[in-house]
Write a protein that holds these residues in place. Sequence first.
Motif, mmCIF file in Angstrom:
data_model
loop_
_atom_site.group_PDB
_atom_site.id
_atom_site.type_symbol
_atom_site.label_atom_id
_atom_site.label_comp_id
_atom_site.label_asym_id
_atom_site.label_seq_id
_atom_site.Cartn_x
_atom_site.Cartn_y
_atom_site.Cartn_z
ATOM 1 N N ARG A 53 0.871 -1.169 0.000
ATOM 2 C CA ARG A 53 0.000 0.000 0.000
ATOM 3 C C ARG A 53 0.909 1.219 0.000
ATOM 4 O O ARG A 53 2.120 1.107 0.210
ATOM 5 C CB ARG A 53 -0.896 0.049 1.242
ATOM 6 N N GLU A 54 0.320 2.379 -0.225
ATOM 7 C CA GLU A 54 1.105 3.603 -0.125
ATOM 8 C C GLU A 54 1.598 3.756 1.317
ATOM 9 O O GLU A 54 0.929 3.363 2.266
ATOM 10 C CB GLU A 54 0.275 4.817 -0.535
ATOM 11 N N ARG A 55 2.781 4.348 1.473
ATOM 12 C CA ARG A 55 3.415 4.419 2.787
ATOM 13 C C ARG A 55 2.528 5.107 3.824
ATOM 14 O O ARG A 55 2.387 4.609 4.953
ATOM 15 C CB ARG A 55 4.750 5.162 2.695
ATOM 16 N N ASP A 56 1.923 6.234 3.466
ATOM 17 C CA ASP A 56 1.085 6.947 4.425
ATOM 18 C C ASP A 56 -0.095 6.090 4.873
ATOM 19 O O ASP A 56 -0.507 6.143 6.037
ATOM 20 C CB ASP A 56 0.575 8.263 3.821
ATOM 21 N N GLU A 57 -0.623 5.296 3.947
ATOM 22 C CA GLU A 57 -1.754 4.433 4.275
ATOM 23 C C GLU A 57 -1.309 3.312 5.214
ATOM 24 O O GLU A 57 -2.025 2.979 6.175
ATOM 25 C CB GLU A 57 -2.352 3.841 3.001
ATOM 26 N N TYR A 111 1.187 3.414 7.343
ATOM 27 C CA TYR A 111 1.451 3.995 8.657
ATOM 28 C C TYR A 111 0.144 4.287 9.399
ATOM 29 O O TYR A 111 0.052 4.069 10.614
ATOM 30 C CB TYR A 111 2.263 5.279 8.509
ATOM 31 N N LYS A 112 -0.856 4.748 8.692
ATOM 32 C CA LYS A 112 -2.162 5.020 9.303
ATOM 33 C C LYS A 112 -2.783 3.717 9.806
ATOM 34 O O LYS A 112 -3.321 3.658 10.925
ATOM 35 C CB LYS A 112 -3.086 5.698 8.299
ATOM 36 N N ARG A 113 -2.692 2.668 9.003
ATOM 37 C CA ARG A 113 -3.249 1.377 9.400
ATOM 38 C C ARG A 113 -2.509 0.807 10.610
ATOM 39 O O ARG A 113 -3.121 0.195 11.487
ATOM 40 C CB ARG A 113 -3.186 0.386 8.224
ATOM 41 N N ASN A 163 -0.989 2.548 13.015
ATOM 42 C CA ASN A 163 -1.421 3.304 14.200
ATOM 43 C C ASN A 163 -2.794 2.836 14.683
ATOM 44 O O ASN A 163 -3.021 2.649 15.880
ATOM 45 C CB ASN A 163 -1.451 4.795 13.895
ATOM 46 N N ARG A 189 5.379 3.687 16.757
ATOM 47 C CA ARG A 189 6.577 4.201 16.087
ATOM 48 C C ARG A 189 7.487 3.057 15.634
ATOM 49 O O ARG A 189 7.944 3.031 14.482
ATOM 50 C CB ARG A 189 7.339 5.131 17.029
ATOM 51 N N ARG A 225 6.044 1.091 12.691
ATOM 52 C CA ARG A 225 6.235 1.804 11.417
ATOM 53 C C ARG A 225 7.652 1.587 10.892
ATOM 54 O O ARG A 225 7.868 1.358 9.701
ATOM 55 C CB ARG A 225 5.943 3.295 11.585
ATOM 56 N N LYS A 275 8.966 -0.486 7.410
ATOM 57 C CA LYS A 275 9.920 0.066 6.455
ATOM 58 C C LYS A 275 11.062 -0.907 6.209
ATOM 59 O O LYS A 275 11.493 -1.111 5.057
ATOM 60 C CB LYS A 275 10.461 1.400 6.978
#
Length: 312
Positions: free
Chosen positions: A203-207, A209-211, A213, A270, A273, A277
């Motif tokens: 998925r896209e990185r921001d997505e 990270y949101k998932r 959290n 944190r 995430r 990566k």
Amino acid sequence: MIQHRESLPIILLAGPTAVGKTFLSMELARRLGTEIVNADSMQIYRYMNIGTAKPTREERALVPHHLLDVVDPDEAFDAARYLELAAPVVDGLHARGKIPLVVGGTGLYLKILTRGICPATPGNPDIREALKREEKERGLAEMHAELLRVDPVLGRKIHPHDRQRVLRALEVYRITGIPLSSRQEQHGFQETIYPSIKVFLYRERDEIYKRINERVLMMMEEGFLDEVRHLMEMGFGPELRPMQSLGYKQLVRHLLGEGTLEEAVEQIQRETRRYAKRQMTWFRGDPEFRWFHVHDVEEIMEWIQNVVAGIS
């Protein structure tokens, strides 16, 4: 030398934590009429369910899963043991005409299942204990710095906080005088145990990270803290490797009075995430994996079917 299995392939389904592997693996297993083989290094432990995002009983009732709940948290388990248990499962599924779906984010487990494993150097209890004493005196950062000096190739690959792997690499070097990376290079993972179809979900990185959290918060609501407390009450201490793993380590510290629960949750988010990566970096190093967005179910199925047709 493990010989090539000439029959059916295996499918490796990988991806970073929280990408959605469980949901997609269930769908693929249903369509392929097959069973799932776990390749997550934490889901092999009993009693560690919420923090490892282990498939639920309902999910396991719908699709058979293998190599879940294999050992207790205080039992030794490594990549060699994983291969020892996984190979017969895969062979058994092949014997029944099924293509095993191997699912997880532990890159090493997936690698050795298809490429074999470098013969292990027998451990030396005296050297291991000496290393543990040194780590207490000097700190893990200095031990990692030593690894960078004696085995720079492996030192750059191992995360400075990965105590188990740092100390094991130093142990091998002190026993043999040869960097572990040199032994691995000689082996080269050149065996071919099973023909494989490698799928990596993203998925896209921001997505992602949101998932992550959100998932950590959901785990807390589901009783993650109680799970960790129960493990400690059962006698599984904070020094055990599984209890030092992501999520468990932070909550153990909180239960021992080191920081608030809010701080522990933020640390879990944190570090998870960061872990995601590192997973993506690992799998980018294997060009045999084909990357698909997690929503591209039809495209994934079509590609798998085409590859299977080409192998058979």
